[in-house]
Design a protein around this motif. Structure first.
Motif, short mmCIF file in Angstrom:
data_model
loop_
_atom_site.label_atom_id
_atom_site.label_comp_id
_atom_site.label_asym_id
_atom_site.label_seq_id
_atom_site.Cartn_x
_atom_site.Cartn_y
_atom_site.Cartn_z
N ALA A 207 -3.55 4.09 -3.53
CA ALA A 207 -4.68 5.06 -3.60
C ALA A 207 -4.13 6.58 -4.31
N ARG A 211 -5.35 8.41 -7.58
CA ARG A 211 -6.00 9.81 -7.71
C ARG A 211 -5.02 10.58 -8.70
N ALA A 217 -12.33 8.40 -6.40
CA ALA A 217 -12.25 7.63 -5.29
C ALA A 217 -13.49 6.74 -4.78
N ILE A 220 -12.60 3.19 -5.98
CA ILE A 220 -11.56 2.65 -5.56
C ILE A 220 -11.86 1.86 -4.15
N ALA B 33 -13.05 0.03 4.18
CA ALA B 33 -13.24 -0.35 2.65
C ALA B 33 -13.13 0.64 1.69
N GLU B 34 -12.74 1.75 1.99
CA GLU B 34 -12.34 3.06 1.22
C GLU B 34 -10.91 3.50 1.40
N SER B 35 -10.54 4.35 0.31
CA SER B 35 -9.48 4.85 0.44
C SER B 35 -9.50 5.91 1.52
#
Lengths: 229, 200
Positions: A207, A211, A217, A220, B33-35
């Motif tokens: 991640a 970026r 974001a 992702i 579910a997210e970074s």
């Protein structure tokens, strides 16, 4: 939304690597999954003791079977049983499909997988290839050594790069090492949603690279595979 | 009950474990579910609004000035791991609601995060000493990856209700599905009733 528990029949057990097997299950009540989603497998002992774990579907949607690829974890109660005791003809209780880590089969995808994290992304890659949209998903898979690569008859390919962190196969020019910006940059296309799957540390580092490549974001999605038996 | 051929289980079920759960031991698996965002405490805020007499926003310093509260015990994730002996430090949601004063019609809350994540809960599940906003775990600061600088903690429900990177609570007179709930997860999420998915 997942349906009720259903008794699936094990049709085939295939060895992917020394620590991974794929179980092909026939579902009495097939429910179309989205590539990326998972099923729960539940084991029940005669005294009522139960154990359940989630496993990603490796096969594209369609038909009445699903492939679940299961990594044998050293202390994994369920994965160990599946690896050591389950054979074709057995019945396994399953429930699914489940999960937000799911692809609509239309949006361009950048998939970044670490080790066993390739499983849900393989469902996406297989669906794109089968449906005549090669390139709609661009996959980058990071594994330790060539022997750790799942689905090695299908990977790598023009839409799927493989990088090795510890040991490279003969004739491979990229030296062994961790995933870098240079590995991801060729797979970047416009309007992609990035799906990251692997260990928590792998996902965080991927991640962070995305970026740096200015992937927002909000585009992702992450599925972290932890020790979960 | 359908038995699995050859499966006996490797141990007796621990009575502290809700059905279908296992003890993760020293591991604390991460699921989101997210970074992972990196949220600075300088401009961090926590807001209680919606059906309250007095909507309130606290800064990082202000919320730390409230009476401290601690939870010690277990947490249960819907992906089937549980962890025992956890210690979380922060402030009780009761303390926050005393300042904001829920209106008589308030019956549900939507917890929201700095990332846009949401999760819905009945008001009675976050009052009466059952819920906290926490910034410390096991004696140290709550790491980013586990929802730091601060997360909601509602340990009697599955852990997706304990919103990471929490930014506020909105009180409502009706129930609305949050992020996972829209994606098929249960509106309540009681691990002892195995309320994992909608319809359980």
């Amino acid at each position: 939304m997942p349906g009720p528990w259903q008794p699936a029949t094990v049709l085939a057990v295939r060895t992917e690597t020394a620590s991974a097997k794929t179980f092909t299950l026939r579902l009495p009540d097939p429910r179309p999954h989205l590539p990326g989603q998972h099923y729960i497998v539940r084991l029940t002992a005669p005294d009522g003791y139960r154990a359940q774990r989630s496993y990603s579907v490796a096969s594209p949607p369609g038909g009445d079977t699903i492939d679940l690829t299961v990594e044998h974890l050293p202390d994994g109660e369920v994965s160990r049983f599946l690896h050591e005791a389950v054979m074709p003809g057995d019945t396994l209780e399953v429930r699914g499909p489940i999960g937000y880590f799911a692809w609509d089969s239309k949006t361009p995808v950048l998939g970044v997988a670490g080790g066993s994290g390739v499983v849900p992304l393989m469902a996406m890659l297989r669906a794109a290839r089968r449906d005549g949209h090669p390139g709609l998903i661009q996959l980058v898979v990071s594994v330790r050594t060539p022997a750790d690569l799942y689905y090695s008859r299908e990977l790598p390919g023009p839409d799927a790069a493989v990088v090795y962190t510890r040991q490279i196969p003969a004739g491979f020019s990229r030296p062994a090492g961790r995933l870098t910006l240079a590995d991801l940059a060729p797979a970047i296309r416009g309007h992609q949603v990035a799906y990251l799957c692997g260990s928590s540390a792998f996902c965080d580092s991927a991640a962070s690279l995305l970026r740096d490549l200015e992937v927002p974001a909000a585009r992702i999605r992450v599925e972290r595979f932890g020790p979960s038996g | 009950m359908a038995f699995t051929r050859g499966f006996t289980g490797r141990r007796q079920q621990d009575p502290r474990l809700p059905p279908g759960q296992y003890d993760a031991g020293a591991d604390w698996p991460v699921l989101s579910a997210e970074s992972t965002p990196s949220i600075k405490t300088d401009n961090w805020t926590f807001t209680v609004d919606g059906l309250v007499e007095s909507p309130v926003t606290w800064t990082w310093e202000q919320i730390h000035a409230l009476p401290a509260a601690r939870y010690e015990g277990a947490i249960h994730c819907v992906t089937s791991w549980s962890k025992f002996g956890m210690r979380f430090d922060g402030v009780s949601v009761d303390t926050l609601l005393e300042t904001a004063r829920p209106m008589p019609g308030a019956a549900y809350v939507m917890a929201r995060s700095h990332t846009g994540y949401t999760t819905n809960l009945p008001l009675e599940d976050v009052t009466g000493g059952k819920a906290w906003v926490v910034w410390g775990v096991n004696g140290g600061p709550l790491p980013d990856i586990h929802g730091g600088p601060a997360r909601l903690l509602v340990p009697h429900l599955y852990f997706w209700k304990s919103a990471k990177w929490v930014s506020g609570l909105q009180l409502m007179d009706h129930d609305e599905p949050g992020f996972w709930e829209r994606n098929g997860y249960h509106d309540h999420g009681d691990p002892w009733l195995e309320q994992r998915y909608q319809g359980d």
